[in-house]
Design a protein around this motif. Structure first.
Motif, PDB file in Angstrom:
ATOM      1  N   LEU A 112      33.542 -30.469 -38.422  1.00  0.00           N
ATOM      2  CA  LEU A 112      32.616 -29.455 -38.919  1.00  0.00           C
ATOM      3  C   LEU A 112      33.106 -28.787 -40.199  1.00  0.00           C
ATOM      4  CD1 LEU A 112      31.762 -27.802 -35.473  1.00  0.00           C
ATOM      5  CD2 LEU A 112      30.391 -29.446 -36.753  1.00  0.00           C
ATOM      6  N   ALA A 168      28.982 -43.383 -37.389  1.00  0.00           N
ATOM      7  CA  ALA A 168      29.479 -42.243 -36.605  1.00  0.00           C
ATOM      8  C   ALA A 168      30.730 -42.563 -35.801  1.00  0.00           C
ATOM      9  CB  ALA A 168      28.407 -41.717 -35.658  1.00  0.00           C
ATOM     10  N   ILE A 194      26.709 -31.918 -43.037  1.00  0.00           N
ATOM     11  CA  ILE A 194      28.094 -32.083 -42.586  1.00  0.00           C
ATOM     12  C   ILE A 194      28.588 -33.499 -42.874  1.00  0.00           C
ATOM     13  CG2 ILE A 194      29.590 -32.083 -40.559  1.00  0.00           C
ATOM     14  CD1 ILE A 194      27.642 -29.925 -39.406  1.00  0.00           C
ATOM     15  N   LYS A 195      27.745 -34.484 -42.558  1.00  0.00           N
ATOM     16  CA  LYS A 195      28.160 -35.877 -42.763  1.00  0.00           C
ATOM     17  C   LYS A 195      28.289 -36.215 -44.245  1.00  0.00           C
ATOM     18  CE  LYS A 195      26.151 -39.018 -39.986  1.00  0.00           C
ATOM     19  NZ  LYS A 195      26.710 -39.446 -38.693  1.00  0.00           N
ATOM     20  N   ARG A 246      10.879 -33.415 -22.403  1.00  0.00           N
ATOM     21  CA  ARG A 246      11.061 -32.085 -21.850  1.00  0.00           C
ATOM     22  C   ARG A 246      10.100 -31.091 -22.527  1.00  0.00           C
ATOM     23  NH1 ARG A 246      14.799 -29.433 -19.058  1.00  0.00           N
ATOM     24  NH2 ARG A 246      14.688 -27.177 -19.317  1.00  0.00           N
ATOM     25  N   LEU A 249      14.515 -35.054 -24.876  1.00  0.00           N
ATOM     26  CA  LEU A 249      14.140 -33.697 -25.261  1.00  0.00           C
ATOM     27  C   LEU A 249      12.652 -33.611 -25.599  1.00  0.00           C
ATOM     28  CD1 LEU A 249      17.367 -32.823 -27.257  1.00  0.00           C
ATOM     29  CD2 LEU A 249      16.571 -31.718 -25.159  1.00  0.00           C
ATOM     30  N   MET A 255      27.532 -35.036 -29.913  1.00  0.00           N
ATOM     31  CA  MET A 255      26.096 -35.228 -29.737  1.00  0.00           C
ATOM     32  C   MET A 255      25.743 -35.412 -28.263  1.00  0.00           C
ATOM     33  SD  MET A 255      24.759 -34.757 -32.659  1.00  0.00           S
ATOM     34  CE  MET A 255      23.065 -35.258 -32.396  1.00  0.00           C
ATOM     35  N   SER A 256      26.620 -36.086 -27.502  1.00  0.00           N
ATOM     36  CA  SER A 256      26.237 -36.200 -26.095  1.00  0.00           C
ATOM     37  C   SER A 256      26.452 -34.880 -25.373  1.00  0.00           C
ATOM     38  CB  SER A 256      26.887 -37.388 -25.379  1.00  0.00           C
ATOM     39  OG  SER A 256      28.231 -37.440 -25.648  1.00  0.00           O
ATOM     40  N   SER A 279      18.559 -39.466 -26.505  1.00  0.00           N
ATOM     41  CA  SER A 279      18.590 -38.027 -26.209  1.00  0.00           C
ATOM     42  C   SER A 279      17.361 -37.338 -26.800  1.00  0.00           C
ATOM     43  CB  SER A 279      19.847 -37.374 -26.787  1.00  0.00           C
ATOM     44  OG  SER A 279      20.993 -38.049 -26.353  1.00  0.00           O
ATOM     45  N   ALA A 329      25.908 -31.987 -26.755  1.00  0.00           N
ATOM     46  CA  ALA A 329      24.723 -31.203 -27.117  1.00  0.00           C
ATOM     47  C   ALA A 329      23.513 -31.683 -26.324  1.00  0.00           C
ATOM     48  CB  ALA A 329      24.455 -31.307 -28.616  1.00  0.00           C
ATOM     49  N   GLY A 330      23.394 -33.003 -26.161  1.00  0.00           N
ATOM     50  CA  GLY A 330      22.276 -33.559 -25.397  1.00  0.00           C
ATOM     51  C   GLY A 330      22.303 -33.061 -23.955  1.00  0.00           C
ATOM     52  N   THR A 373      14.054 -25.630 -24.484  1.00  0.00           N
ATOM     53  CA  THR A 373      15.379 -25.635 -25.135  1.00  0.00           C
ATOM     54  C   THR A 373      15.242 -26.033 -26.600  1.00  0.00           C
ATOM     55  OG1 THR A 373      15.813 -27.898 -24.358  1.00  0.00           O
ATOM     56  CG2 THR A 373      16.712 -26.082 -23.033  1.00  0.00           C
ATOM     57  N   HIS A 403      19.013 -34.537 -32.555  1.00  0.00           N
ATOM     58  CA  HIS A 403      19.361 -35.873 -32.074  1.00  0.00           C
ATOM     59  C   HIS A 403      18.553 -36.954 -32.786  1.00  0.00           C
ATOM     60  CE1 HIS A 403      21.246 -33.492 -28.877  1.00  0.00           C
ATOM     61  NE2 HIS A 403      22.061 -34.535 -28.764  1.00  0.00           N
ATOM     62  N   ILE A 441      23.166 -46.074 -34.890  1.00  0.00           N
ATOM     63  CA  ILE A 441      23.857 -45.430 -33.765  1.00  0.00           C
ATOM     64  C   ILE A 441      23.861 -46.371 -32.561  1.00  0.00           C
ATOM     65  CG2 ILE A 441      23.741 -43.515 -32.103  1.00  0.00           C
ATOM     66  CD1 ILE A 441      24.807 -42.724 -34.883  1.00  0.00           C
ATOM     67  N   LEU A 487      21.338 -29.305 -23.818  1.00  0.00           N
ATOM     68  CA  LEU A 487      19.944 -28.984 -24.127  1.00  0.00           C
ATOM     69  C   LEU A 487      18.979 -29.499 -23.056  1.00  0.00           C
ATOM     70  CD1 LEU A 487      20.071 -29.769 -27.943  1.00  0.00           C
ATOM     71  CD2 LEU A 487      19.702 -27.512 -26.942  1.00  0.00           C
ATOM     72  N   ALA A 488      19.542 -30.236 -22.093  1.00  0.00           N
ATOM     73  CA  ALA A 488      18.670 -30.875 -21.110  1.00  0.00           C
ATOM     74  C   ALA A 488      18.244 -29.937 -19.985  1.00  0.00           C
ATOM     75  CB  ALA A 488      19.353 -32.116 -20.538  1.00  0.00           C
ATOM     76  N   GLY A 516      20.163 -39.917 -35.265  1.00  0.00           N
ATOM     77  CA  GLY A 516      20.127 -41.296 -34.788  1.00  0.00           C
ATOM     78  C   GLY A 516      20.273 -41.463 -33.286  1.00  0.00           C
ATOM     79  N   TYR A 517      20.398 -40.351 -32.552  1.00  0.00           N
ATOM     80  CA  TYR A 517      20.581 -40.450 -31.095  1.00  0.00           C
ATOM     81  C   TYR A 517      19.209 -40.370 -30.427  1.00  0.00           C
ATOM     82  CZ  TYR A 517      25.408 -39.899 -32.425  1.00  0.00           C
ATOM     83  OH  TYR A 517      26.625 -40.088 -33.011  1.00  0.00           O
ATOM     84  N   GLU A 575      31.834 -37.459 -33.339  1.00  0.00           N
ATOM     85  CA  GLU A 575      30.412 -37.132 -33.437  1.00  0.00           C
ATOM     86  C   GLU A 575      29.670 -37.542 -32.171  1.00  0.00           C
ATOM     87  OE1 GLU A 575      27.952 -38.387 -36.944  1.00  0.00           O
ATOM     88  OE2 GLU A 575      26.608 -39.047 -35.344  1.00  0.00           O
ATOM     89  N   ARG A 576      29.992 -38.717 -31.674  1.00  0.00           N
ATOM     90  CA  ARG A 576      29.303 -39.185 -30.470  1.00  0.00           C
ATOM     91  C   ARG A 576      29.528 -38.234 -29.302  1.00  0.00           C
ATOM     92  NH1 ARG A 576      27.256 -44.384 -30.746  1.00  0.00           N
ATOM     93  NH2 ARG A 576      27.700 -45.257 -32.776  1.00  0.00           N
TER      94      ARG A 576
END
Ligand code: SF4
Lengths: 462, 242
Positions: A438, A390, B182-183, B61, B58, A398-399, B54, A401-402, B40, B46, A384, A405-406, B50-51, A394-395
């Protein structure tokens, strides 16, 4: 994006014959492995010892390599250092040319597959002949091996009979295992007796003595390493063990983990050249080909402890369904998913670390205790970061979602948005079709709709 | 005992009934359940996709929210396994010594629900009654990650009226794997196929597990094939009162 694991798996999953062959073969080997490892009260201690020896070798690799080099030379052999595949191939081609031979017999060919030696030999007018039965089958069928230990695991007996009928000109051959083996034996014996050069891989290379150890089931390896005049052995630099004593541990770990046997039928050990006995010229090619890069990574380096037993393949739910070819790599299965991206880079093999459900079955059986899921996750992070896996969709997700969730407020807000967005897709409290990226989920699975009230709303309302 | 609940983002948004049941079980046993509202997600999504930047945010957090708690309980083996196995990894990768110390101090206090009940409290009978035929899928993270063994089973066996049936091939993965489903949707589905066959073969009315994530995979497949087998998180069975 070029074809990755999902695309190749798409093809493999449709081959129902392949899936039956694989399911049968992996289940059988799995059961045998479980039985012969379970009967050892000290199996865990053996694993710990194997892991410790291999990690010590990796910590002091430079010293052990130099020690190995001088041991081989002292025993009358020559050592050649190859930085990459091309260098290794050039060295081997030159060595074969010097003998004037036009054919070579080969055994333990995994590492030579990694460097594409057969193509290099063929291009130089030298014919490579695989002598491991399953490797021979793959070579005749012009296919890549699909399993480390059982390269032709994807083929059943009828398919092999048809292949041999065609290739050996034996129209009456039946699919009886003894007949199939007999046909291959007749072909190979002739080759062993007439070929002057052999090329082998190695299971272990002993630093203190310069010995090479090859472990096999058929005895063809022993023909290869004893009959020809010249023997060239290609060894990945991670294959070293410090002393002959250390083999005690690995010769127990390896057969029980791989074929599920207490002991493999043939274990060959040789040290340099013995005048008048066996090959009179012996060369070792020490191969790096990306291994020092693997070594440089603190998390990834444990991969080099692998003894290629293939236990991780046999227990892997992914491998069991897709087979080896889906990995598009010489090293398939869980070990391939962690080794190949490190050897060739994530740009080439970025989809492999994602070809796992992270179920951990591999780490549970690995005789040298490689934490395969950890390395997989580690390499996903690398892919990544290097943007070799990806797509943009997807990127973005995912950002998003990040971001959501923060913080708690964002999280609650995102849920409200989610409730709105899901609306057109919900029928009777479930979602049967999702769009875009999805859609893979709803191909075979429903999804429960997001309920009106979240847990925290319930909690707040108490 | 004061128990801080980590509900997990998935249960919070998609399966509130799992969280509610968890609270009911813990309160029935006389514990003082608190829900730190700033929580959360543990970062598993993540991390496994691979992220890692992030995921690290978390993780930080999570540590911030729960660092003062004596005991943190979550109805999810995979989230607890992520915290236990991968928070040290993330701290190491970030070269964050302070985080590493906090993680080391906190992780032994973060427990999966059944692990907390059986291993910490020594309770197997939580006073529930559930008169149905139930089979149990040991999720990979509970089995190979947290090494729960038959901890969840010991709770199920103590449930009044419950008829337990063994799941064939129980220890095999269901094919979920987070974004893997999914992937690599086709491979994930091929793995799921065997699990579905085995679940249906038990003749159970209910399939349970300690992870809602795997139950979403298996339940989604069961729903698609029109099966009547329901999926319930183990907390929901344990919460069922006589
Ligand atoms: S990673 Fe472990 S289990 Fe897999 S082939 Fe290597 S040694 Fe065997």
């Amino acid at each position: 994006m070029k074809s990755g694991f999902p695309e190749r798996a798409h093809v493999a999953l449709r081959d129902m014959q392949l899936r039956r062959n694989l399911a049968l073969a992996t289940t059988t080997i799995r059961g045998k492995r479980a039985a012969v490892t379970g009967e050892r009260g000290d199996w865990e201690e053996l694993r710990v010892a194997g892991a410790a020896i291999k990690r010590r070798v990796l910590r002091h690799l430079e010293d052990y390599l130099l020690q190995f080099e001088s041991s081989v030379q002292r025993a009358g052999g020559s050592v050649h250092w190859a930085r990459d595949a091309q260098e290794a191939n050039e060295i081997v081609v030159q060595l074969v040319r010097r003998t004037g031979a036009s054919e070579v017999v080969k055994v333990k060919s995994l590492t030579t597959d990694e460097i594409g030696l057969n193509d290099a030999l063929t291009a130089a007018g030298i014919r490579p002949i695989e002598t491991d039965l399953a490797e021979l089958i793959c070579q005749l069928a012009d296919e890549r091996p699909s399993h480390i230990l059982v390269p032709a695991i994807h083929k059943n007996r009828v398919e092999i009979r048809d292949l041999f009928r065609r290739e050996f000109g034996l129209p009456d051959l039946t699919e009886e295992p003894t007949e199939l083996a007999g046909a291959a034996r007749a072909y190979l014996r002739e080759k062993f007796l007439s070929t002057a050069v052999a090329v082998s891989g190695a299971n272990f290379a002993v630093a203190e003595s310069g010995s090479i150890c090859v472990v096999e089931s058929e005895g063809n390896g022993r023909f290869c390493t004893t009959l020809p005049e010249t023997l060239i052995t290609i060894v990945g630099i991670e294959k070293l063990v410090p002393t002959l004593n250390d083999l005690e541990v690995f010769l127990q770990l390896l057969p029980r983990s791989s074929t599920g046997e207490r002991m493999n039928p043939y274990t060959s050990l040789w040290t340099g050249v013995a005048p008048g006995d066996g090959p009179q010229e012996f060369h070792v090619v020490l191969l790096d080909n990306g291994r020092t890069n693997v070594l440089a990574d603190e998390v990834g380096r444990q991969t080099l402890a692998c003894i290629r037993c293939s236990a991780c393949l046999n227990v892997c739910p992914v491998y069991e369904r897709t087979g080896g070819h889906a990995y598009g790599s010489v090293y398939p299965g869980p070990i391939g998913a962690i080794l190949t991206p490190q050897l060739v880079g994530t740009a080439e093999a970025g989809s492999l670390p994602f070809a796992s459900s992270l179920c951990g079955a591999c780490a549970e059986v690995c005789p040298v205790k490689i934490d395969i899921p950890q390395v997989l996750v580690h390499l996903r992070g690398r892919a990544i970061r290097e943007r070799t896996a990806a797509g943009a969709g997807e990127r973005m997700m995912m950002s998003a979602a990040g971001w959501a969730l923060a913080g708690e407020r964002r999280f609650r807000w995102a849920r409200r948005v989610g409730r709105l967005v899901q609306r057109p897709f919900v029928r009777e409290n479930k979602i049967e079709r999702l769009p875009g990226g999805l859609s893979g989920w709803t191909m075979t699975r429903d999804l429960p709709a997001m309920p009106r009230r979240s847990f925290r709303e319930w909690w707040n309302g108490r | 005992m004061r128990v801080a609940l980590f509900i997990t983002c998935m249960n919070d948004t998609l399966f509130p009934e799992t969280g509610i049941a968890t609270v009911q079980v813990l309160e029935r046993l006389g514990h003082d359940v608190v829900f730190p509202k700033a929580q959360t997600c543990c970062g598993q999504l993540h991390l496994n996709t691979g992220y890692h930047d992030s995921a690290a945010d978390l993780a930080r957090r999570f540590v911030r929210v729960f660092v003062e708690e004596e005991i943190v309980v979550a109805p999810s083996a995979s989230c607890v396994a992520t915290i236990r196995e991968f928070y040290p990894y993330l701290a190491e990768q970030l070269d964050d010594g302070a985080l590493a110390e906090e993680v080391e101090a906190l992780t032994p206090r973060v427990m999966e629900l059944t692990e907390f009940l059986v291993r910490r409290l020594g309770v197997t009978d939580v006073g529930s009654r559930f008169s149905e035929r139930v089979t149990y899928h040991p999720t990979c993270h509970s089995l190979r990650g947290l090494q729960l063994g038959d901890v969840p089973l010991s709770l199920l066996r103590a449930v009044d009226g419950l008829e337990f049936v063994e799941l064939p091939g129980a220890t095999e993965c269901c094919g979920f794997g987070g974004t893997f489903a999914i992937k690599n949707a086709e491979t994930s589905s091929a793995i799921l196929e065997s699990k579905l066959e085995n679940v249906v073969a038990t003749g159970a009315a209910v399939l349970t597990a300690v992870d809602r994530s795997c139950l979403t995979q298996i339940g989604g497949g069961l729903s698609r094939m029109g099966s009547q087998v329901r999926t319930l998180h183990i907390a929901e069975i344990l919460a069922a009162a006589p």
